[in-house]
Design a protein around this motif. Structure first.
Motif, PDB file in Angstrom:
ATOM      1  N   GLU A  82       0.789  -0.936  -0.026  1.00 35.02           N
ATOM      2  CA  GLU A  82       0.246   0.003  -0.170  1.00 35.02           C
ATOM      3  C   GLU A  82       0.861   1.360   0.280  1.00 35.02           C
ATOM      4  N   SER A  83       0.201   2.360  -0.251  1.00 35.12           N
ATOM      5  CA  SER A  83       1.280   3.436  -0.259  1.00 35.12           C
ATOM      6  C   SER A  83       1.407   4.313   1.139  1.00 35.12           C
ATOM      7  N   VAL A  84       2.865   4.478   1.247  1.00 32.34           N
ATOM      8  CA  VAL A  84       3.261   5.609   2.134  1.00 32.34           C
ATOM      9  C   VAL A  84       3.366   6.959   1.862  1.00 32.34           C
ATOM     10  N   ARG A  85       3.911   6.575   1.160  1.00 30.05           N
ATOM     11  CA  ARG A  85       3.965   8.054   0.012  1.00 30.05           C
ATOM     12  C   ARG A  85       3.113   9.275   1.552  1.00 30.05           C
ATOM     13  N   GLY A  86       4.935  10.347   1.375  1.00 31.15           N
ATOM     14  CA  GLY A  86       4.023  11.030   3.164  1.00 31.15           C
ATOM     15  C   GLY A  86       3.652  11.186   4.481  1.00 31.15           C
ATOM     16  N   SER A 140      10.184   4.451  -0.786  1.00 35.77           N
ATOM     17  CA  SER A 140       8.377   5.263  -1.183  1.00 35.77           C
ATOM     18  C   SER A 140       7.908   6.448  -0.925  1.00 35.77           C
ATOM     19  N   CYS A 141       8.918   7.282  -0.139  1.00 36.54           N
ATOM     20  CA  CYS A 141       8.779   8.076   0.251  1.00 36.54           C
ATOM     21  C   CYS A 141       7.684   8.630   1.570  1.00 36.54           C
ATOM     22  N   ALA A 142       8.381   7.336   2.430  1.00 38.70           N
ATOM     23  CA  ALA A 142       7.557   7.254   3.351  1.00 38.70           C
ATOM     24  C   ALA A 142       8.493   8.950   4.289  1.00 38.70           C
ATOM     25  N   LYS A 143       7.121  10.251   4.743  1.00 44.23           N
ATOM     26  CA  LYS A 143       7.820  11.183   5.415  1.00 44.23           C
ATOM     27  C   LYS A 143       8.767  10.851   7.194  1.00 44.23           C
ATOM     28  N   ASN A 144       7.802   9.817   7.984  1.00 48.45           N
ATOM     29  CA  ASN A 144       9.311   9.349   8.727  1.00 48.45           C
ATOM     30  C   ASN A 144       9.012   7.781   8.791  1.00 48.45           C
ATOM     31  N   ILE A 145      10.014   7.535   9.651  1.00 49.01           N
ATOM     32  CA  ILE A 145      10.835   6.201   9.676  1.00 49.01           C
ATOM     33  C   ILE A 145      10.286   5.574  10.892  1.00 49.01           C
ATOM     34  N   ALA A 205      19.597   2.535   6.866  1.00 46.57           N
ATOM     35  CA  ALA A 205      19.225   2.052   6.274  1.00 46.57           C
ATOM     36  C   ALA A 205      17.379   3.245   5.956  1.00 46.57           C
ATOM     37  N   GLY A 206      17.240   4.223   7.324  1.00 39.94           N
ATOM     38  CA  GLY A 206      16.457   5.511   6.899  1.00 39.94           C
ATOM     39  C   GLY A 206      14.976   5.573   7.673  1.00 39.94           C
TER      40      GLY A 206
END
Length: 356
Positions: free
Chosen positions: A53-57, A87-92, A125-126
């Motif tokens: 699924e999308s996790v952008r932002g 996948s452009c997640a804002k915070n991990i 890794a992010g």
């Protein structure tokens, strides 16, 4: 809660079904669904992660419990974090209740500080933040270049003592080594109980080889620099095991952060029985319980081993009914909620001492 509008998602990075139980409990408390992803090992044992699924932002929380296959779990976490980063997640944010390699946080002879290496790998890794529980050494937080919230399990273990141990007022808190004395003292002060400390040759000291003082061997070497003579160090000699404090006719409660190989705990229980303790409990945050731990516990003088569910140990519980579990999903879920909402974490550390 509408997951799509909540602004955050919760994923599990474990490929093993047994390791996702804690993640399910946390998401149930939060009222959200577990993120859709697939984590698996290919036929050549490479780790593959597919985020469905999308996790952008969005702010992403990755829950990773550590099973016996530690290195596979670490690789799953790293690959999952990097997949979310790309996948452009804002915070991990990693939720790692038991942080692996935490015992390898000091230089030993010609070894390495592996815990520092792992911290650097997670940052690369992010990951941007970590929630963990009862780090083996609190100084480990300094290895990271991003914030670390080191939660405590002591309120849950103290509650278990008060509610589940009959006549706990007749108990004494025991440190099985001098290095655990501060933690034991903290428990004893809050329960208003006495304190006993064990020391001597039966305890396996982690600090004996904490640095390179024994490498090379301490002998005079006159072949290099004849004018330089270092003092000859005498080898350490531990005294016979001693219990400082009265345990006769009392319930002995040994507290520690990790219970893995249980030989030391079994030996401590035998000594406490000899000194007159009539019941022996062990309280620890992380129940790794490796190798033959369930069998050794079952055959020992230990009456009960109480650990939290930071590490999956259902198989060990089937092998040994003396092992009991305390659920800490409540505090982990509350930490996730507070971080997402930008609320203070101070509430989760109320009445918590530095030595816990």
């Amino acid at each position: 809660m509408n997951v799509a509008k909540s602004g955050y998602r919760v994923f599990s990075a474990n490929s093993s079904a047994a390791c996702t139980e804690l993640a399910k409990k946390i998401t149930e408390r939060l009222g959200v669904e577990l993120g859709k992803s697939v984590v698996y090992q290919e036929s050549n044992r490479e780790t593959r992660v597919d985020v469905k699924e999308s996790v952008r932002g969005q702010t992403i929380f990755i829950i990773q419990t550590i099973p016996r296959d530690v290195n596979t779990a670490i690789m799953e976490l790293l690959v999952m974090a990097y997949a979310l980063k790309t996948s452009c997640a804002k915070n991990i944010i990693g939720v790692i209740p038991y942080f692996p390699y935490s015992k390898q946080c000091k230089m030993r002879k010609r070894g390495s500080i592996v815990c520092k290496l792992l911290a650097s790998m997670l940052a690369k890794a992010g990951l941007t933040h970590i929630i963990t529980m009862d780090l083996h050494q609190k100084e480990i937080q300094g290895f990271f270049s991003f914030p670390v919230d080191n939660l405590r399990a002591s309120p849950f273990l103290l509650q278990y003592i008060q509610e589940e141990i009959p006549d706990y007022r007749n108990a004494v808190i025991v440190a099985k080594s001098p290095s655990a004395a501060k933690r034991a003292q903290s428990y004893a002060e809050r329960l208003r109980l006495g304190l006993a400390v064990m020391h001597g040759e039966a305890q396996c000291s982690e600090s004996d080889m904490a640095d390179g003082r024994h490498s090379p061997p301490c002998v005079r070497n006159t072949s290099g620099h004849p004018g330089l003579e270092l003092p000859l160090m005498m080898a350490k000699e531990k005294p016979p095991i001693t219990v400082v404090g009265d345990v006769g006719g009392r319930i002995a409660i040994i507290v520690d952060d990790i219970i893995d190989d249980v030989e030391d705990f079994v030996a401590a229980a035998e000594i406490l029985k000899e000194r007159g303790a009539y019941k022996i409990y062990i309280m620890a945050t992380h129940g790794l319980l490796s190798a033959d731990a369930p069998r050794l516990i079952e055959e020992s003088a230990i009456d009960e081993v109480v650990v939290t569910n930071t590490v999956p140990h259902e198989v060990q519980k089937l092998q040994c009914p003396k092992i009991k579990t305390v659920d800490v999903s409540m505090i982990l879920a509350e930490a996730i909620r507070r971080i997402h909402n930008g609320e203070s974490m101070a509430y989760l550390f109320r009445n918590i001492t530095v030595d816990d």
